[in-house]
Design a protein around this motif. Structure first.
Motif, PDB file in Angstrom:
ATOM      1  N   PHE A 293       0.835  -1.203   0.000  1.00 35.38           N
ATOM      2  CA  PHE A 293       0.000   0.000   0.000  1.00 35.38           C
ATOM      3  C   PHE A 293       0.873   1.258   0.000  1.00 35.38           C
ATOM      4  O   PHE A 293       0.630   2.214  -0.738  1.00 35.38           O
ATOM      5  N   LYS A 294       1.898   1.249   0.849  1.00 32.39           N
ATOM      6  CA  LYS A 294       2.775   2.419   0.931  1.00 32.39           C
ATOM      7  C   LYS A 294       3.476   2.662  -0.401  1.00 32.39           C
ATOM      8  O   LYS A 294       3.575   3.811  -0.867  1.00 32.39           O
ATOM      9  N   ALA A 295       3.960   1.591  -1.023  1.00 34.76           N
ATOM     10  CA  ALA A 295       4.671   1.730  -2.290  1.00 34.76           C
ATOM     11  C   ALA A 295       3.765   2.262  -3.394  1.00 34.76           C
ATOM     12  O   ALA A 295       4.235   2.947  -4.318  1.00 34.76           O
ATOM     13  N   ARG A 296       2.477   1.974  -3.311  1.00 35.79           N
ATOM     14  CA  ARG A 296       1.526   2.388  -4.351  1.00 35.79           C
ATOM     15  C   ARG A 296       0.756   3.652  -3.970  1.00 35.79           C
ATOM     16  O   ARG A 296      -0.119   4.094  -4.722  1.00 35.79           O
ATOM     17  N   GLY A 297       1.051   4.190  -2.802  1.00 38.87           N
ATOM     18  CA  GLY A 297       0.371   5.408  -2.383  1.00 38.87           C
ATOM     19  C   GLY A 297      -1.066   5.201  -1.950  1.00 38.87           C
ATOM     20  O   GLY A 297      -1.865   6.152  -1.969  1.00 38.87           O
ATOM     21  N   VAL A 298      -1.438   3.998  -1.570  1.00 43.97           N
ATOM     22  CA  VAL A 298      -2.802   3.733  -1.113  1.00 43.97           C
ATOM     23  C   VAL A 298      -2.981   4.310   0.290  1.00 43.97           C
ATOM     24  O   VAL A 298      -2.199   4.026   1.202  1.00 43.97           O
ATOM     25  N   ARG A 299      -3.989   5.107   0.451  1.00 46.51           N
ATOM     26  CA  ARG A 299      -4.284   5.739   1.737  1.00 46.51           C
ATOM     27  C   ARG A 299      -5.350   4.924   2.455  1.00 46.51           C
ATOM     28  O   ARG A 299      -6.283   4.431   1.826  1.00 46.51           O
ATOM     29  N   VAL A 300      -5.220   4.788   3.772  1.00 45.90           N
ATOM     30  CA  VAL A 300      -6.188   4.037   4.575  1.00 45.90           C
ATOM     31  C   VAL A 300      -6.778   4.959   5.626  1.00 45.90           C
ATOM     32  O   VAL A 300      -6.040   5.633   6.362  1.00 45.90           O
ATOM     33  N   GLU A 301      -8.094   5.011   5.686  1.00 45.17           N
ATOM     34  CA  GLU A 301      -8.788   5.813   6.696  1.00 45.17           C
ATOM     35  C   GLU A 301      -9.680   4.888   7.507  1.00 45.17           C
ATOM     36  O   GLU A 301     -10.665   4.352   6.991  1.00 45.17           O
ATOM     37  N   MET A 302      -9.315   4.694   8.781  1.00 39.90           N
ATOM     38  CA  MET A 302     -10.105   3.846   9.669  1.00 39.90           C
ATOM     39  C   MET A 302     -11.067   4.708  10.483  1.00 39.90           C
ATOM     40  O   MET A 302     -10.999   5.933  10.456  1.00 39.90           O
ATOM     41  N   HIS A 303     -11.958   4.044  11.200  1.00 37.57           N
ATOM     42  CA  HIS A 303     -12.983   4.742  11.994  1.00 37.57           C
ATOM     43  C   HIS A 303     -13.784   5.693  11.106  1.00 37.57           C
ATOM     44  O   HIS A 303     -14.222   6.754  11.565  1.00 37.57           O
ATOM     45  N   SER A 304     -13.973   5.349   9.854  1.00 38.90           N
ATOM     46  CA  SER A 304     -14.552   6.315   8.908  1.00 38.90           C
ATOM     47  C   SER A 304     -15.575   5.654   7.997  1.00 38.90           C
ATOM     48  O   SER A 304     -15.666   4.425   7.897  1.00 38.90           O
ATOM     49  N   ARG A 305     -16.324   6.507   7.312  1.00 36.32           N
ATOM     50  CA  ARG A 305     -17.248   6.038   6.283  1.00 36.32           C
ATOM     51  C   ARG A 305     -17.216   7.036   5.137  1.00 36.32           C
ATOM     52  O   ARG A 305     -16.873   8.216   5.320  1.00 36.32           O
ATOM     53  N   ALA A 306     -17.560   6.564   3.961  1.00 34.27           N
ATOM     54  CA  ALA A 306     -17.538   7.407   2.769  1.00 34.27           C
ATOM     55  C   ALA A 306     -18.961   7.730   2.343  1.00 34.27           C
ATOM     56  O   ALA A 306     -19.834   6.849   2.339  1.00 34.27           O
ATOM     57  N   LEU A 307     -19.186   8.980   1.976  1.00 26.57           N
ATOM     58  CA  LEU A 307     -20.520   9.430   1.592  1.00 26.57           C
ATOM     59  C   LEU A 307     -20.454  10.086   0.221  1.00 26.57           C
ATOM     60  O   LEU A 307     -19.667  11.032   0.018  1.00 26.57           O
ATOM     61  N   PRO A 308     -21.253   9.602  -0.731  1.00 27.10           N
ATOM     62  CA  PRO A 308     -21.267  10.254  -2.044  1.00 27.10           C
ATOM     63  C   PRO A 308     -21.925  11.631  -1.937  1.00 27.10           C
ATOM     64  O   PRO A 308     -22.800  11.859  -1.097  1.00 27.10           O
ATOM     65  N   HIS A 309     -21.493  12.544  -2.780  1.00 33.02           N
ATOM     66  CA  HIS A 309     -22.021  13.910  -2.764  1.00 33.02           C
ATOM     67  C   HIS A 309     -22.508  14.247  -4.167  1.00 33.02           C
ATOM     68  O   HIS A 309     -21.863  13.893  -5.158  1.00 33.02           O
ATOM     69  N   PRO A 310     -23.617  14.935  -4.279  1.00 31.39           N
ATOM     70  CA  PRO A 310     -24.156  15.209  -5.621  1.00 31.39           C
ATOM     71  C   PRO A 310     -23.254  16.060  -6.507  1.00 31.39           C
ATOM     72  O   PRO A 310     -23.433  16.100  -7.714  1.00 31.39           O
ATOM     73  N   GLU A 311     -22.278  16.749  -5.944  1.00 34.05           N
ATOM     74  CA  GLU A 311     -21.421  17.613  -6.750  1.00 34.05           C
ATOM     75  C   GLU A 311     -20.190  16.884  -7.285  1.00 34.05           C
ATOM     76  O   GLU A 311     -19.174  17.507  -7.626  1.00 34.05           O
ATOM     77  N   GLY A 312     -20.233  15.534  -7.319  1.00 33.35           N
ATOM     78  CA  GLY A 312     -19.139  14.772  -7.913  1.00 33.35           C
ATOM     79  C   GLY A 312     -17.941  14.611  -7.020  1.00 33.35           C
ATOM     80  O   GLY A 312     -16.820  14.463  -7.517  1.00 33.35           O
ATOM     81  N   VAL A 313     -18.157  14.681  -5.719  1.00 30.34           N
ATOM     82  CA  VAL A 313     -17.068  14.446  -4.776  1.00 30.34           C
ATOM     83  C   VAL A 313     -17.490  13.333  -3.830  1.00 30.34           C
ATOM     84  O   VAL A 313     -18.666  12.967  -3.752  1.00 30.34           O
ATOM     85  N   VAL A 314     -16.512  12.783  -3.121  1.00 29.80           N
ATOM     86  CA  VAL A 314     -16.794  11.816  -2.067  1.00 29.80           C
ATOM     87  C   VAL A 314     -16.320  12.421  -0.752  1.00 29.80           C
ATOM     88  O   VAL A 314     -15.197  12.947  -0.667  1.00 29.80           O
ATOM     89  N   VAL A 315     -17.179  12.367   0.248  1.00 27.83           N
ATOM     90  CA  VAL A 315     -16.857  12.908   1.557  1.00 27.83           C
ATOM     91  C   VAL A 315     -16.496  11.746   2.479  1.00 27.83           C
ATOM     92  O   VAL A 315     -17.266  10.794   2.619  1.00 27.83           O
ATOM     93  N   VAL A 316     -15.316  11.794   3.085  1.00 24.89           N
ATOM     94  CA  VAL A 316     -14.889  10.782   4.048  1.00 24.89           C
ATOM     95  C   VAL A 316     -15.042  11.382   5.438  1.00 24.89           C
ATOM     96  O   VAL A 316     -14.411  12.401   5.760  1.00 24.89           O
ATOM     97  N   ARG A 317     -15.886  10.767   6.266  1.00 28.51           N
ATOM     98  CA  ARG A 317     -16.194  11.288   7.594  1.00 28.51           C
ATOM     99  C   ARG A 317     -15.777  10.275   8.651  1.00 28.51           C
ATOM    100  O   ARG A 317     -16.119   9.097   8.562  1.00 28.51           O
TER     101      ARG A 317
END
Length: 646
Positions: A553-577
């Motif tokens: 993951f580190k070598a490929r630049g993959v980011r990990v966000e724990m304790h979180s959820r992803a929410l789609p947004h109508p303006e073409g973005v994803v919100v990670v909370r």
């Protein structure tokens, strides 16, 4: 299969101390939890099967040498005198099958948590045990002498029990490597400081065993070729230590890793093949003519033969390959290498041991169940219909065909393998493709009628007139909501235009479907963020697979966000909370979810035919590959009574 692998060094006789081995293949030692305190019938049957399969030497699983070494249940107490008699069943069985057998003897050192021993962990110095608050007890000189005598007494019992020798475990961060390593040995007496002092306890053990049991009793030592630990033993140090030990022993067994690099001890499929070979070669150059044994992800006879030809080792140690296929050597000797069931290094075996359960093998459901295997009595051939050519269906079809049944295998897609095709998609997981190729070869060599691209209806089923049906139609993905794609679709080859991808673990499995999809997306040029509500990453995979995954993951630049959820947004973005409602906006990102699986359903055209139907694998309940193969094999072997499975 090359001519050299058929008739070359691998199958040639070889002398180790007083032992004349029939070939150079060694079953490397590994814990099984098939016995507790005393050798068991289950363990005897396990070793008998590998000896009958043709190995030259078996190194019995480690037995502990002292009460302070008791780390868990499922360990054999090597110092318990009743084992002198109990061992006989195993050593006699192995000798009758033509193999030699030595026993690995061990003190676990700081890898004892006190739960079973009710003692502190003994070690050369005070060192904190990783992941706990426990500090090891710095051994006194009197306690060192007690442990040395424990090794000697354990060797005496092994000799009385019919073993041809012992292998002293001085690697992998256990007690003796703790003395050898400057990272863990801070003593200022004659057991610490110089390399000669740090090696002293190992030499005392070897010399005391030799004085007690003589030159005919084989003594080997398992050593590390690289501790892979800051401040620990590097390859040059390991060569120096090996050169000090070699004149006293009959062979050296070379491994690598320590508690600080535990993922190297039983390397999973993403590690390079033969990762310890060059380390062994350096040691062999320094200690010849003392034989050197090497282990560590040696996947096939061609690789093994090349190691011997290039003189990196004298003996080839296989553990997982022989767990998977006890007949590995016999198949090499007969030239039938395509019949070898491959190890894919998924480490279900290690996972079961780490979880303090009896060893299981993902690819060989019969491992550890050798006493339960019975010969199928001659009977009239059945007309077996298997619906679904995923792992469970393939295992059922091949098992039934091997037992003389007339088998038809139906698959709705254009290729066999089911979820194996998805699971093996990332580069780091392509070892799983070896199992798929094995099944393809076995099908081609069988009498099974394979029909691809078929969706069976009642008329077809009646025309086939089966006497039994095995239903192996697998699982389907849970449809994703508010997402562009599912991880299932990504692993199946679906592509995305978006540069940024947020991959959310909706199912909560925290396992390979999530991580494999993340790797595949990263490998195809996407910037990936993995989002999970979990408090710890990778709880759904084998613990030792997590460090190499995180390195990738580190070598490929993959980011990990724990304790979180992803929410789609109508303006073409994803919100990670996250759990504290802090938000991060990922612009222009596509949301992909690992939404999990559900059974494809057991109802179908086969209902009402009056034919016994048995469901196997994920159609019964989505679970692990090991379970699917076990159920498929049982179904293929089962005799059916009038009212269903007998």
């Amino acid at each position: 299969m090359t001519a050299t692998a058929e008739r070359g060094l691998l199958l040639s006789p070889f002398k180790v101390g007083s032992l004349q081995l029939r070939n150079r293949v060694v079953m490397a030692p590994h814990s099984t939890h098939y016995a507790d305190r005393v050798e068991s019938d289950r363990l005897t049957a396990y070793y008998r099967a590998r000896a009958e399969g043709g190995v030259g030497l078996i190194v019995h699983e480690p037995v502990i040498v002292h009460p302070s070494s008791l780390s868990r249940v499922g360990k054999i107490w090597g110092y318990a005198r009743e084992n002198a008699e109990a061992y006989r069943a195993t050593t006699d069985a192995v000798h009758e099958a033509g193999a030699a057998i030595v026993c690995q003897i061990i003190h676990n050192g700081r890898q004892v948590d006190g739960h079973e021993s009710q003692m502190p962990a003994w070690y050369p110095s005070e060192v904190q045990r990783g992941g706990t608050i426990e500090i090891s007890h710095a051994m006194t000189v009197e306690e060192i002498a007690e442990v040395v005598e424990g090794f000697v007494e354990t060797a005496r019992i092994c000799a009385a029990g019919g073993f041809d020798g012992v292998e002293v475990h001085a690697a992998h961060g256990y007690l003796l490597q703790g003395f050898l390593s400057p990272a863990t040995n801070q003593r200022t007496d004659h057991y610490g400081g110089t390399v000669q002092n740090r090696t002293r306890i190992v030499l005392e053990i070897i010399r005391a065993i030799r004085a007690e049991l003589g030159s005919e009793f084989v003594i080997g030592v398992r050593v590390t070729g690289d501790e892979v630990q800051p401040g620990g033993l590097n390859p040059e140090d390991c060569v120096e230590i090996s050169a000090l030990l070699a004149p006293e022993v009959d062979y050296l067994s070379v491994v690598s890793g320590s508690l600080a690099s535990y993922d190297r001890i039983v390397p999973e499929m993403s590690f390079e093949r033969g990762l310890n070979v060059r380390l062994a070669g350096r040691i062999r150059a320094a200690v010849a003519p003392v034989p050197v044994l090497v282990t560590g992800r040696i996947p096939d006879p061609e690789t093994a033969e090349r190691i011997l030809i290039e003189e990196d080792a004298d003996l080839i140690g296989l553990a997982r390959a022989l767990i998977v296929d006890p007949q590995w050597v016999a198949k090499v000797a007969s030239g039938a290498t395509e019949q070898i069931r491959p190890c894919v290094y998924a480490n279900d075996c290690r996972d079961s041991i780490g979880g303090r359960r009896a060893l299981v093998c993902m690819v060989n459901p019969d491992a550890g169940r050798e006493r339960e295997l019975v010969r199928i009595e001659p009977r009239a051939a059945r007309r077996v219909l298997v619906i679904g050519a995923g792992p469970a269906g393939l295992e059922a079809a091949l098992t039934a065909s091997a037992n003389g049944d007339q088998v038809t295998l139906l698959e709705r897609s254009s290729k066999i393998g089911g979820q194996l095709n998805r699971a093996s998609a990332p580069k780091s997981r392509r070892e799983l493709g070896r199992l798929l190729r094995y099944y393809q070869q076995q099908l081609a060599a069988s009498s099974i009628e394979l029909r691809l691209g078929v969706e069976p209806d009642t008329a077809m089923l009646r025309s086939l007139d089966p006497t039994m049906i095995v239903l192996a139609t697998g699982a389907v993905p849970v449809p994703p909501t508010n997402a562009v794609l599912s991880a299932w679709e990504v692993l199946g080859g679906a592509t995305l235009d978006a540069k940024h991808v947020v991959l959310q673990d909706v199912a909560g499995g925290n396992g390979w479907p999530l991580f494999a999809a993340a790797e595949l997306l990263a490998d195809t040029g996407h910037e990936v963020t993995v989002v999970t509500a979990a408090t710890a990453l990778g709880t759904g995979i084998e613990a030792a697979a997590l460090p190499p995954l995180m390195r990738r993951f580190k070598a490929r630049g993959v980011r990990v966000e724990m304790h979180s959820r992803a929410l789609p947004h109508p303006e073409g973005v994803v919100v990670v909370r996250n759990d504290t409602d802090e938000e991060r906006i990922v612009p222009g990102a596509a949301l992909v979810v690992e939404s999990g699986r559900r059974s494809a359903g057991v109802a179908g055209a086969w209902d009402g035919l009056g034919v016994p139907v048995v469901a196997v694998g994920d159609v019964l309940a989505p679970r692990r590959l090991a379970t699917a193969l076990a159920e498929g094999r049982r179904a293929g072997a089962a005799s059916f009574a009038k009212d269903g499975v007998a």
